[in-house]
Design an enzyme around this catalytic site. Structure first.
Site, PDB file in Angstrom:
ATOM      1  N   ASP A  23     110.836  40.672 106.275  1.00  0.00           N
ATOM      2  CA  ASP A  23     109.476  40.374 105.817  1.00  0.00           C
ATOM      3  C   ASP A  23     108.707  39.938 107.065  1.00  0.00           C
ATOM      4  O   ASP A  23     108.876  38.829 107.551  1.00  0.00           O
ATOM      5  CB  ASP A  23     109.522  39.257 104.765  1.00  0.00           C
ATOM      6  N   LYS A  86      99.678  40.200 112.730  1.00  0.00           N
ATOM      7  CA  LYS A  86      99.733  41.204 111.654  1.00  0.00           C
ATOM      8  C   LYS A  86      98.331  41.661 111.254  1.00  0.00           C
ATOM      9  O   LYS A  86      98.128  42.791 110.836  1.00  0.00           O
ATOM     10  CB  LYS A  86     100.468  40.598 110.445  1.00  0.00           C
ATOM     11  N   GLU A 186     105.255  45.148 100.016  1.00  0.00           N
ATOM     12  CA  GLU A 186     105.713  43.784  99.683  1.00  0.00           C
ATOM     13  C   GLU A 186     105.845  43.557  98.170  1.00  0.00           C
ATOM     14  O   GLU A 186     106.847  42.990  97.722  1.00  0.00           O
ATOM     15  CB  GLU A 186     104.775  42.754 100.319  1.00  0.00           C
ATOM     16  N   ASP A 210     100.338  37.324  95.304  1.00  0.00           N
ATOM     17  CA  ASP A 210     100.913  36.898  96.586  1.00  0.00           C
ATOM     18  C   ASP A 210      99.913  36.031  97.345  1.00  0.00           C
ATOM     19  O   ASP A 210      98.928  36.520  97.885  1.00  0.00           O
ATOM     20  CB  ASP A 210     101.255  38.166  97.394  1.00  0.00           C
TER      21      ASP A 210
END
Length: 618
Positions: A23, A86, A186, A210
């Site tokens: 992850d 990211k 994800e 999330d």
């Protein structure tokens, strides 16, 4: 050379080797594997903790620190400490222009269409290199903890990541010495961790909520025959648990009548208060009041006040859920399961509001920080062929792509993509008035096309003669269930079209496939360095071309010193192109850009004002 057993039907490994699930997060990253008891487990190497902060620090001597130790430099050496990389993956400067003030390090504005770079001292790093350093740290921790080499991985990305961002993630893995078998969404990984979607007979519609440290997204997925389809995604890439901490911090500033300007100067006190705010937030999972001191400052807050402070932010996430359902064309009643992901979903108010909105209990039994990595490990186990109950669909054994400037391979369909599949990218011309474009199709895993297998070549003719960068050419790859690849090129402005069909697997043996996969791992570091040098050179050549054209067309509007100096900068850039030093080339690009920007903007403003008066200026 060690022989690695590769399953040719899937292009992945046989079960002898551990394949990890990673992850790669905005705030924290982690790695998981399937343990000997056949259960997914996160790796905590040498007691350093499960979560590896996604932070990279560069010191003055060129030393690189990643993770827990690097996080400490966010306050003491912010300009050399990279976080939230990211957010930059696969992004152009135009994508992040509105957010550039959030980064304490220098994000290079070289060209609105180019992918961003980060400058640290005299070195230039791409987000791919920086992510590669984080992945390398995760790989090393996994190898240390498992006492075995780790070369294969499944890496997760947000459902909304586009093709460019997914390919950038693959490249980062390659740079870290990992063969990335699959990029998994994800929300799909989180669902697998709860066992949702493992039953082939099951049809379900699920919502994955999330909420991480700095980002929020909600995805609506439909699962049928073990296939996950993303129906919609919504959210806010700048909303998360950090906002909850900030709300407490600002409350204490107000309660203690602290001077905001003085506090801004005292970075260490600010950081202490922020950390204390995070501590307070976490404490509300087991107590209703928090009462501590930082120096002489009382840090007191109760749970009810905390919930009032964050209510508006939580409501924002619920609005995103409404929008996601609307985009998917569904009602709340049609959602079968709700899965909670991200550390910030531990907040009681968040759980309550989400359960109220979806009118059902939420799945929150698995640690929300770990659920995505655990799901990635399950996906890795499926790819390794260890789960006999799950049918693995046919996949491509090798990547398919086209040749771009400098002889580079641009992957359109990555290996291990499920078949049938289709994918596409948009390209443009590099020279003014270009009317033809040669499209060369290749198969393989290396960064340079000369190391790969050529499948076909054709010319897209009849592109309207326009300035470089204006034509828009869509290249689409369609691979059907019989393994026939159709490559289609369309110039969108004129609708000029050309296509070719090839069979990628024709005339290639299993041993050759295995050798190509092995070579891609063996030469990964060299390949990426070569690619970065070629990309820097190409960028430098384009900059020289653009700058020379600019001088030619607008010399009447420039002063003699401006022209002379610009020519000096152009010559310095030209000289650097033969150096073989990518950082030097990018430095010269940057210097030319910085010098010419003020008067380029001036000429542009003049052009606009002249156009308003009905006069023409080039």
């Amino acid at each position: 050379m060690a022989k690695v057993s590769i399953n040719l039907a899937t292009g992945s490994l046989q079960k002898e080797e551990i394949i990890v699930g990673i992850d790669l997060g905005t705030t924290n990253s982690l790695v998981a594997f399937i343990n000997p008891d056949k259960n997914p487990q996160v790796i905590n190497d040498a007691g350093k903790g499960v979560l590896v902060p996604s932070v990279v620090h560069f010191d003055q001597t060129g030393g690189i620190t990643v993770g827990n130790e690097a996080k400490n430099y966010l306050i003491t050496d912010p300009q050399n400490t990279i976080f939230s990389v990211k957010r930059l993956l696969g992004r152009s400067y135009a994508d992040i222009e509105n957010y550039k003030n959030l980064f304490s390090y220098k994000v290079i504005d070289d060209n609105t269409e180019s992918l961003v770079k980060v400058k640290v001292g005299d070195r230039f790093y791409t987000p791919i290199e920086l992510s590669g350093l984080i992945l390398k740290e995760l790989k090393e921790r996994a190898e240390h903890a498992l006492k075995t080499p780790v070369t294969r991985a499944v890496i997760t990305v947000p459902a909304y990541f586009n093709d460019s961002q997914r390919q950038a993630t693959r490249d980062a893995g390659k740079l870290a010495g990992l063969d990335v078998l699959r990029i998994v969404n994800e929300p799909t990984a989180a669902s697998l961790a709860y066992g949702i979607g493992l039953n082939q007979e099951e049809t379900k519609t699920i919502a994955v909520y999330d909420l991480g440290g700095g980002t929020f997204d909600v995805s609506i997925l439909q699962i049928q025959n073990g296939i996950f389809e993303v129906l919609s995604t919504n959210g806010d890439t700048f909303l998360g648990g950090d906002d909850f901490d900030r709300a407490i911090f600002e409350y204490w500033v107000q309660q203690n009548n602290l001077n905001a300007a003085e506090l801004a100067e005292n970075r260490e006190l600010t950081q202490e208060l922020r950390l204390k705010a995070e501590e307070a937030k976490k404490s509300f999972s087991h107590q209703s009041i928090f009462n501590e001191k930082v120096g002489d400052i009382w840090c007191t807050i109760d749970r009810d006040t905390f919930e009032q402070l964050i209510l508006a932010k939580v409501e924002q996430t619920i609005n995103a859920c409404t929008n996601a359902l609307k985009d998917a064309g569904l009602t709340v009643e049609q959602i079968d399961e709700v899965v909670m992901v991200g550390g910030s979903t531990r907040t009681a108010l968040v759980k309550r509001k989400v359960a109220e909105f979806f009118k059902r209990p939420v799945h929150d039994d698995i640690n929300p920080d770990e659920v995505v990595a655990l799901g990635a490990a399950i996906q890795a186990d499926i790819l390794a062929g260890n789960r006999k109950d799950i049918l693995l669909l046919d996949v491509t054994a090798l990547s398919l792509g086209i040749e771009t400037m400098g002889g580079l391979m641009d992957v359109i369909i990555p290996r291990n993509s499920k078949v049938p599949t289709k994918a596409g990218r948009q390209y443009t011309t590099s020279v003014d008035g270009q009317v033809n474009m040669k499209i060369s199709v290749y198969q393989g895993e290396r960064d340079l096309v000369k190391e790969n297998r050529k499948l076909a070549e054709f010319d897209l003719k009849g592109i309207p003669a326009m300035p470089a960068g204006l034509p828009k050419v869509d290249i689409n790859f369609l691979l059907n269930a019989d393994g026939i690849l159709k490559v289609q090129a369309i110039e969108l402005r004129s609708n000029t079209k050309q296509e070719v069909e090839v069979k990628p697997a024709y005339g290639i043996t299993d041993e050759q496939v295995e050798q190509m996969l092995m070579d891609s791992i063996t030469y990964a570091q060299d390949d990426v360095q070569q690619r970065m040098l070629i990309e820097a050179r190409t960028e430098g050549e384009q900059m020289v071309y653009t700058a020379e054209r600019f001088l030619e067309k607008n010399n009447a509007y420039l002063s003699i010193p401006e022209i002379t100096e610009t020519q000096k900068y152009i010559q310095a850039l030209k000289d650097s192109l033969t150096s073989g030093d990518k950082d030097l080339i990018l430095k010269k690009v940057d210097e030319l850009n910085d010098y010419t920007r003020p008067f380029a903007e001036r000429v542009m403003d003049m052009a606009i004002s002249q156009a308003m008066k009905g006069k023409s200026i080039e």
